[in-house]
Scaffold this motif. Sequence first.
Motif, short mmCIF file in Angstrom:
data_model
loop_
_atom_site.label_atom_id
_atom_site.label_comp_id
_atom_site.label_asym_id
_atom_site.label_seq_id
_atom_site.Cartn_x
_atom_site.Cartn_y
_atom_site.Cartn_z
N ILE A 157 7.14 46.18 35.17
CA ILE A 157 8.44 46.85 35.19
C ILE A 157 9.53 45.79 35.16
O ILE A 157 9.62 44.96 36.08
N HIS A 158 10.33 45.80 34.12
CA HIS A 158 11.45 44.88 34.00
C HIS A 158 12.74 45.65 34.25
O HIS A 158 13.12 46.53 33.47
N PHE A 159 13.39 45.31 35.34
CA PHE A 159 14.63 46.00 35.66
C PHE A 159 15.62 45.01 36.26
O PHE A 159 15.25 44.13 37.04
N HIS A 206 18.42 43.45 25.55
CA HIS A 206 17.42 42.42 25.89
C HIS A 206 17.74 41.78 27.24
O HIS A 206 18.90 41.59 27.58
N GLU A 207 16.68 41.41 27.95
CA GLU A 207 16.88 40.82 29.28
C GLU A 207 17.39 39.38 29.21
O GLU A 207 17.84 38.83 30.22
N TRP A 208 17.34 38.79 28.02
CA TRP A 208 17.88 37.44 27.84
C TRP A 208 19.32 37.48 27.32
O TRP A 208 19.83 36.50 26.79
N ILE A 209 19.97 38.62 27.44
CA ILE A 209 21.30 38.81 26.86
C ILE A 209 22.29 37.70 27.27
O ILE A 209 23.06 37.22 26.45
N ARG A 228 13.32 39.66 40.75
CA ARG A 228 14.48 38.88 40.33
C ARG A 228 14.14 38.29 38.97
O ARG A 228 13.10 37.63 38.83
N HIS A 229 14.96 38.54 37.98
CA HIS A 229 14.69 37.97 36.65
C HIS A 229 15.59 36.76 36.43
O HIS A 229 16.28 36.31 37.34
N HIS A 230 15.58 36.22 35.18
CA HIS A 230 16.28 34.95 34.93
C HIS A 230 17.78 35.03 35.25
O HIS A 230 18.40 34.01 35.54
N GLU A 231 18.35 36.20 35.18
CA GLU A 231 19.79 36.33 35.46
C GLU A 231 20.10 36.02 36.93
O GLU A 231 21.26 35.83 37.29
N PHE A 240 4.58 41.46 42.55
CA PHE A 240 5.97 41.03 42.41
C PHE A 240 6.06 39.98 41.30
O PHE A 240 5.31 39.00 41.32
N TYR A 241 6.98 40.18 40.39
CA TYR A 241 7.37 39.13 39.44
C TYR A 241 8.52 38.38 40.08
O TYR A 241 9.41 38.98 40.70
N TYR A 242 8.51 37.06 39.95
CA TYR A 242 9.62 36.27 40.49
C TYR A 242 9.98 35.19 39.47
O TYR A 242 9.14 34.37 39.09
N PHE A 265 4.83 34.52 38.75
CA PHE A 265 5.97 33.64 38.51
C PHE A 265 6.25 33.53 37.02
O PHE A 265 5.36 33.67 36.20
N ASP A 266 7.52 33.23 36.68
CA ASP A 266 7.89 33.10 35.26
C ASP A 266 9.06 32.14 35.12
O ASP A 266 10.12 32.45 35.67
N PHE A 267 9.03 31.09 34.40
CA PHE A 267 7.96 30.40 33.75
C PHE A 267 8.29 28.91 33.67
O PHE A 267 9.41 28.53 33.98
N ASP A 275 -0.31 31.73 36.26
CA ASP A 275 -0.34 30.32 35.87
C ASP A 275 1.03 29.70 35.59
O ASP A 275 1.12 28.54 35.25
N ARG A 276 2.11 30.48 35.73
CA ARG A 276 3.35 30.01 35.15
C ARG A 276 4.18 29.08 36.05
O ARG A 276 5.27 28.67 35.65
N LEU A 277 3.66 28.77 37.23
CA LEU A 277 4.29 27.69 38.00
C LEU A 277 3.94 26.34 37.38
O LEU A 277 4.41 25.31 37.82
N PRO A 315 -1.35 35.29 28.61
CA PRO A 315 -0.80 35.29 27.26
C PRO A 315 0.19 36.45 27.07
O PRO A 315 -0.05 37.54 27.57
N GLU A 316 1.28 36.16 26.38
CA GLU A 316 2.38 37.13 26.31
C GLU A 316 2.60 37.62 24.89
O GLU A 316 2.72 36.81 23.98
N GLN A 317 2.66 38.92 24.70
CA GLN A 317 2.91 39.53 23.40
C GLN A 317 1.99 38.96 22.32
O GLN A 317 2.42 38.73 21.20
#
Length: 446
Positions: A25-27, A36-39, A84-87, A127-129, A188-190, A235-237, A246-248
């Motif tokens: 869930i990306h919110f 896009h979340e990278w806006i 919490r996403h990159h923003e 949790f994604y962080y 974690f990302d990334f 693995d993304r730390l 692997p993504e997309q």
Amino acid sequence: MSSYIRRKTPGQTDWLVHDRFGMFIHFGLYAMPARHEWIREREDISDEDYEVYFKHFNPDLFDAKDLARRAREAGMKYAVLTTRHHEGFSLFDTQYSDYKITNTPFGRDLVREYVDAFRAEGLKIGFYYSLLDWHHPHYTIDQCHPLRNRPDAMQLNEGRDMKIYAEFMRNQVRELMTNYGKIDILWFDFSFKNTWYNGKYAFLDGGKGKGPEEWESEKMIELVRSLQPHIVINDRLGIPQDTVTPEQRQLGTWPKYDNGEYKTWEACQTFSGSWGYYRDEMTWKSPEMMIQMLIKTVACGGNLLMNVGPCARGYIDDRACDALDVYAKWMKYNSRSIYGCTMAEPEFKAPDGTYLTQSEDGKRLYVHLFSYPFKTLVMDNIGDKIEYAQFLHDASEVQYQLDTTPSNLPAGSYRDADPTTENRVNFTLPVVKPNQTVPVIEIYLK
Ligand code: GLC
């Protein structure tokens, strides 16, 4: 029993490997621009200009229970939410930042609601962080930061101290690991050490990027494992942990370590081309593609984490609901070929147009008919191993004959173009394809 040796890692991955299918869930604030979340990065948006979203964030129709129910019905057994996403905006009531959901008009701790609702539906909690943070004053401007194109980017970096930022992350993660009960996954990302955009923006940091050193990954891992010893960490730390992600990308083989042990892996995918809600993005996947992606992933020993991006009022729109319904409909009748299943033993060869999975205990083999053949499905090297065969969705028998056609037929015989091989079986299928996006033959092995 499956003969594959998966590497043992510190986290508990057995449940994950069994369950196979989860909801991402990306919110965040980015649901409001809905591009896009990278806006912020894509459009070089300053802090001041982005503030308008914080000021007006109010997902009044967010209903964690409804989303949890939909996830369960789609056959998903766990979920991972962007806390919490990159923003840099926290969806939880953190003490370490004012840039948090409880300071918006919405005013509620959304992470708490998510945890309670998904747990109540019996799903495991992830949790994604984000390791990136485009808002934190000590996060240095790098090649993928929204301020990277400012002429004064270098000067802005003066006085920024990644050590302070790394400590801030540990403080937030400690909150996440202590305030919400048992957490099953920390995603974690990334890391982007020495990769990506380096050339053009190398002036910022000599092209170093950021990785374990900057995140202080070892300390982070130690902290997390001390608070939640069983937890699965990805693995993304930048330091290999329990899963690879692997993504997309659709893998065609099960990734291995050099010594032959298999990796525990989880593909993450989207319904359309973005993670965050993207109003005008139109590349929504077809029902066939969605179901096939899940099957192919399990057929290569992996998990699928499928993403939804709620819109800024907090609900998932019709397109996402329809997509979840595709899974719900198929999984209701066919999940037995997914849960507790993995790559089929190499002795079984998938007939053309099919993908195989096999139960971990080795007793059931599943033939997924991606392309539906006319009347007969031919499968080699299995004749002496079948105890019983049926369609999975309705448990109707699929009859089969051992193909005894001799391989030395006289020329001109109607079968001579198709000589038999050892142990071949012909399954007899109805001419009309069963009303399943992908029909599955379930074979009980002797
Ligand atoms: C990426 C992106 C991100 C997304 C994630 C999901 O690394 O930065 O927006 O959250 O992948 O895997």
